[in-house]
Design a protein around this motif. Structure first.
Motif, PDB file in Angstrom:
ATOM      1  N   GLU A 161       0.801  -1.224   0.000  1.00 28.54           N
ATOM      2  CA  GLU A 161       0.000   0.000   0.000  1.00 28.54           C
ATOM      3  C   GLU A 161       0.832   1.271   0.000  1.00 28.54           C
ATOM      4  OE1 GLU A 161      -2.733  -0.165   3.230  1.00 28.54           O
ATOM      5  OE2 GLU A 161      -3.853  -1.880   2.424  1.00 28.54           O
ATOM      6  N   THR A 162       2.062   1.228   0.501  1.00 32.49           N
ATOM      7  CA  THR A 162       2.861   2.450   0.576  1.00 32.49           C
ATOM      8  C   THR A 162       3.871   2.501  -0.567  1.00 32.49           C
ATOM      9  OG1 THR A 162       4.661   1.543   1.937  1.00 32.49           O
ATOM     10  CG2 THR A 162       2.682   2.336   3.086  1.00 32.49           C
ATOM     11  N   LEU A 163       4.272   3.713  -0.912  1.00 38.20           N
ATOM     12  CA  LEU A 163       5.257   3.892  -1.970  1.00 38.20           C
ATOM     13  C   LEU A 163       6.581   3.242  -1.592  1.00 38.20           C
ATOM     14  CD1 LEU A 163       6.035   5.214  -4.686  1.00 38.20           C
ATOM     15  CD2 LEU A 163       6.639   7.279  -3.399  1.00 38.20           C
ATOM     16  N   GLU A 164       6.987   3.390  -0.340  1.00 38.07           N
ATOM     17  CA  GLU A 164       8.251   2.794   0.104  1.00 38.07           C
ATOM     18  C   GLU A 164       8.248   1.278  -0.070  1.00 38.07           C
ATOM     19  OE1 GLU A 164       8.679   6.787   1.219  1.00 38.07           O
ATOM     20  OE2 GLU A 164       6.968   5.459   1.491  1.00 38.07           O
ATOM     21  N   ASP A 165       7.148   0.630   0.335  1.00 37.73           N
ATOM     22  CA  ASP A 165       7.066  -0.823   0.205  1.00 37.73           C
ATOM     23  C   ASP A 165       7.023  -1.247  -1.264  1.00 37.73           C
ATOM     24  OD1 ASP A 165       7.155  -1.223   2.914  1.00 37.73           O
ATOM     25  OD2 ASP A 165       4.983  -1.455   3.161  1.00 37.73           O
ATOM     26  N   ALA A 166       6.330  -0.467  -2.089  1.00 37.97           N
ATOM     27  CA  ALA A 166       6.223  -0.816  -3.505  1.00 37.97           C
ATOM     28  C   ALA A 166       7.566  -0.671  -4.224  1.00 37.97           C
ATOM     29  CB  ALA A 166       5.172   0.058  -4.182  1.00 37.97           C
ATOM     30  N   GLN A 167       8.336   0.345  -3.879  1.00 36.03           N
ATOM     31  CA  GLN A 167       9.656   0.482  -4.490  1.00 36.03           C
ATOM     32  C   GLN A 167      10.607  -0.611  -3.990  1.00 36.03           C
ATOM     33  OE1 GLN A 167      10.208   2.035  -7.010  1.00 36.03           O
ATOM     34  NE2 GLN A 167       9.338   4.082  -7.074  1.00 36.03           N
ATOM     35  N   ARG A 168      10.471  -0.984  -2.740  1.00 30.36           N
ATOM     36  CA  ARG A 168      11.285  -2.087  -2.212  1.00 30.36           C
ATOM     37  C   ARG A 168      10.917  -3.386  -2.940  1.00 30.36           C
ATOM     38  NH1 ARG A 168       9.791  -1.400   2.590  1.00 30.36           N
ATOM     39  NH2 ARG A 168      11.282   0.253   3.027  1.00 30.36           N
ATOM     40  N   ALA A 169       9.629  -3.578  -3.195  1.00 27.11           N
ATOM     41  CA  ALA A 169       9.182  -4.768  -3.918  1.00 27.11           C
ATOM     42  C   ALA A 169       9.715  -4.770  -5.349  1.00 27.11           C
ATOM     43  CB  ALA A 169       7.656  -4.829  -3.923  1.00 27.11           C
TER      44      ALA A 169
END
Length: 432
Positions: A161-169
């Motif tokens: 849900e967060t931009l940080e998690d999506a970029q890490r993914a």
């Protein structure tokens, strides 16, 4: 009159009210725009006022340029709705109802005919084009990107849900496709501010060489490597891909191919192939179009990405074949970039005061809002996608099934979760 006729024919869904320079109101549209959970929320109604009497003539000469410049200059004033609502409504309608009309076909045909000139990018011109966009204030990019400064499409699997998690993914997804092993050498072509290179070195114990043409990105990336204690494993260079001479176990390029230019596709793929070892893997991540070849939006080309172009899969595949690559995996990310841009746009808008008063000015702010909103809309309602193409020089360089990608991502996620739950070491102070 001509402008009203075009708007009436184009705008069949949604609601747009145009107040012209004489104060006359014209309402266009009809049924509400219906979207799915995939395409996201529908754009709302829009009321715009045009104060420039020359707008109609400029629109006929080039609709994208006319709308973009009018918004930047403040002669297109939104009295209801946002700039995203406006461009999303227009793009949705053009894509669904009007892309084959003579007016738009003429503009797109002319744009495509001139693309070989627009995308001629020898090294000197490539450096100028990169500087135009990427040598802007590093502080501005920090204000709206994630903490790792990933300026490319994030990856949004279920539960993210967060931009940080999506970029890490996204970084873990790319690393999984690279099949990294400790001690390997990796070339990162178009390394940006160094986030991916640092991630690969930190998480996979590899040696990374990152190259960029942006002096601003180069200096920031160097400082980050030193600050994180990774300068012995990550080297950054201010260098064109055509000047690299070493060979590497792996090559990765994220968000750089859009700046190569169609005239130079063969140069790019031949150069990268020559730099990869026989058993190596190359992962290319690039914006693309899920339609036949075309041209670059004139406004975007002038103000944001000079020399830029998003390839059709047919162009990408043909260039890969000519350079004797073996394509081993192709993935098409749909709507992922729209979600990424939605987060960037919200963060950029939240920093309006600082951008307008401390970094740039109101015109620059409106220019970037138009850029972010317009790009979000084409990834959500038009045919813009992201291609991830894995390539090798030999048939057996990568596994013959895709299970290894998911397995590697799950292992990386589990290791990260385990590290997060592990208690921090306790510092014991010795006495005496």
């Amino acid at each position: 009159m001509i402008l009203q006729t075009i708007f009436k024919r184009v705008l069949r869904e949604g609601s747009v009210t145009l107040i012209d320079h004489d104060g006359r109101r014209h309402t266009f549209g009809g049924s509400p725009i219906v979207t799915s959970t995939t395409t996201g929320p529908a754009p709302g109604p829009v009321t715009l006022r045009i104060t420039d009497p020359r707008f109609a003539r400029r629109f006929l000469a080039g609709p994208e340029m006319a709308i973009g410049e009018a918004y930047m200059d403040g002669t297109l004033i939104l009295e209801e709705g946002s700039i995203y609502d406006l461009v999303a409504t227009l793009i949705h309608n053009v894509y669904r109802h009007s892309r084959r009309t003579a007016f738009f076909r003429l503009h797109w045909a002319l744009n495509r005919a001139l693309r070989w000139f627009h995308q001629y990018n020898p090294i000197e011109r490539a450096e100028r084009n990169v500087a135009h966009h990427y040598n802007l204030s590093a502080e501005m990019y920090r204000l709206f990107l994630d903490g790792d400064r990933q300026y490319s499409c994030a990856y949004w699997p279920p539960g993210i849900e967060t931009l940080e998690d999506a970029q890490r993914a996204k970084k873990r997804h790319i690393a999984a496709k690279l099949r990294l092993e400790p001690g390997q050498s990796v070339l990162d072509v178009g390394c940006g501010w160094g986030g991916l290179a640092l991630h690969l070195a930190r998480e996979h114990d590899v040696h990374v060489t990152g190259i960029t043409l942006s002096s601003e990105q180069f200096h920031v990336a160097q400082e980050r490597a030193k600050a994180e204690g990774l300068a012995d494993r990550v080297t950054f260079r201010l260098q064109d891909y055509r000047h690299v001479t070493e060979t590497f176990d792996r090559i990765v390029s994220v968000g750089m191919f859009e700046h190569v230019g169609v005239n130079h596709y063969r140069d790019f793929f031949e150069a990268t192939r020559a730099r990869l070892k026989e058993d190596g893997i190359f992962l290319l991540h690039t914006i693309g179009r899920a339609e036949p070849p075309g041209g670059t939006n004139a406004w975007l080309r002038k103000y944001i990405f000079p020399g830029g172009y998003t390839p059709a899969l047919s162009e990408l595949s043909a260039a890969v074949e000519r350079a004797d690559w073996i394509p081993t995996d192709v993935e098409v990310l749909r709507v992922h970039y729209a979600e990424t841009l939605r987060h960037w746009r919200a963060r950029f808008e939240a920093q309006r005061e600082r951008i307008v008063t401390q970094l740039y000015d109101a015109r620059f702010y409106r220019m970037w809002m138009f850029y972010l909103a317009g790009c979000e809309a084409v990834f959500r309602f038009d045919r813009q996608v992201v291609f991830q193409m894995q390539m090798t020089r030999s048939l057996d360089a990568a596994p013959i099934t895709r299970d290894y990608i998911t397995d590697a991502e799950r292992a990386a996620n589990a290791a990260a979760a385990d590290a997060a739950e592990r208690p921090a070491p306790t510092l014991v102070r010795r006495v005496g």
